[in-house]
Design a protein around this motif. Sequence first.
Motif, PDB file in Angstrom:
ATOM      1  N   GLY A  75      -1.123  -4.344  -5.677  1.00 54.06           N
ATOM      2  CA  GLY A  75      -2.161  -3.134  -5.215  1.00 54.06           C
ATOM      3  C   GLY A  75      -2.074  -2.433  -6.343  1.00 54.06           C
TER       4      GLY A  75
ATOM      5  N   LEU B 150      -5.961  -4.039  -2.866  1.00 55.14           N
ATOM      6  CA  LEU B 150      -4.947  -5.231  -2.609  1.00 55.14           C
ATOM      7  C   LEU B 150      -5.778  -6.569  -2.416  1.00 55.14           C
ATOM      8  CD1 LEU B 150      -3.190  -3.033   0.328  1.00 55.14           C
ATOM      9  CD2 LEU B 150      -2.945  -2.872  -2.015  1.00 55.14           C
TER      10      LEU B 150
ATOM     11  N   SER C 154       0.847  -1.158  -0.051  1.00 55.77           N
ATOM     12  CA  SER C 154      -0.122  -0.062   0.082  1.00 55.77           C
ATOM     13  C   SER C 154       0.823   1.332  -0.138  1.00 55.77           C
ATOM     14  CB  SER C 154      -1.060  -0.006   1.208  1.00 55.77           C
ATOM     15  OG  SER C 154      -1.711   1.225   1.512  1.00 55.77           O
TER      16      SER C 154
END
Length: 288
Positions: free
Chosen positions: A83, A89, A54
Amino acid sequence: MSNSLDQILRFTFANHDVRGEIVQLAQSYHELTQGHDYPAPVQHLLGELMAVTSLLTATLKFEGHINVQVQGNGPLNYATVNGSHQQALRGVARVKSELTGDSFRDLVGDNAILLITLTPEQGERYQGVTTIDGDSLAACIEAYFQQSEQLATRVWLFADVEQKRAGGLFLQALPGTDGLDGFQHLTTLAETVTGEELLNLPATDMLHRLYHEEDVHVYPTQDVRFFCGCSREATMQALRSLSQEELMDILKQEGALTLTCDYCLTDYVFNEFDVQSLHAHQAPDQAQ
C-alpha cells in the motif's frame, strides 16, 4: 460525509491518548482478487490482509509504501499486499498445494513469519519480522506492534468472500503515553463489533454505536483503491536483463513472448520486432 465503501476513516479521542481507524473495502477487494481463481480461504485472507495494510498505511508519517507479507510452510506459500501513502493497494498470493483446512493456521502452517516492510520515498528502508504464533492475522499484527514498537494495539479484521467486502478496525495507544486505562476501556467497547456491522454500516454509524458516550474527533475520509502500476515500458525494462539471443529462442519456441503481471493479470505480448528494438535502444555499454 460519504457513506461509500473503499474508504478509510481516521479518528482520535479528546479524553484518551488513543488513535483509531476504520477501513471498508468493496471494489478494490474485487479488483485485487478477480481472475486469480484463489480458493475461498485464500480470498478471505487476502481481504483481511488488504484491510490491515490500508490501516497500517494510514499510520505512515512519510510518503512511501508499506508491504505486509505472510510466509509459511502450509499450502499457502505466501500472501502479500502493498500500500502507498495515497491508499493505492495491490496484492497477490501463492498456493503451492491443496488446502487441507480453511483456518488461518491451516493455510500458513506451523512455521510461518510475518514481514512488514516500510519503504519511504526519501530515507532508508526498514523491515520488521516476527514469528507467527497467533491463530489469526489480527493477532499477528497485534503481536508485531507489541514486539517491535511496544505499542498497545488491537485490530479487528473481517472479510466476506461472497459479497467481496473486507474491513477492519484499528486502535492504538499513542507513542509516549503511560496510562493504558483509556486504551483498555475503548478496546472493551470495541469487542462488541461484528463483521456484519463493519462491512455494511457507514463508518460514522459504527463509531457512534461503539463510542457514542466519548468525545471523538473524526478526520476527513480517504479513498482506497486497487492500483497495480504495471506497464508495458516496465515490462520491457525487465526483458532487457535477458540477451537478445535468449529472447529470440523463446519467440521461436512459443511463437510469441508473453509476460503476465502477477497482480492484475494483464498480458504484455512482444514480437520479433519488439525484441530487436529492446537492445537497439540501449547504450553500447548496456547491450548484452
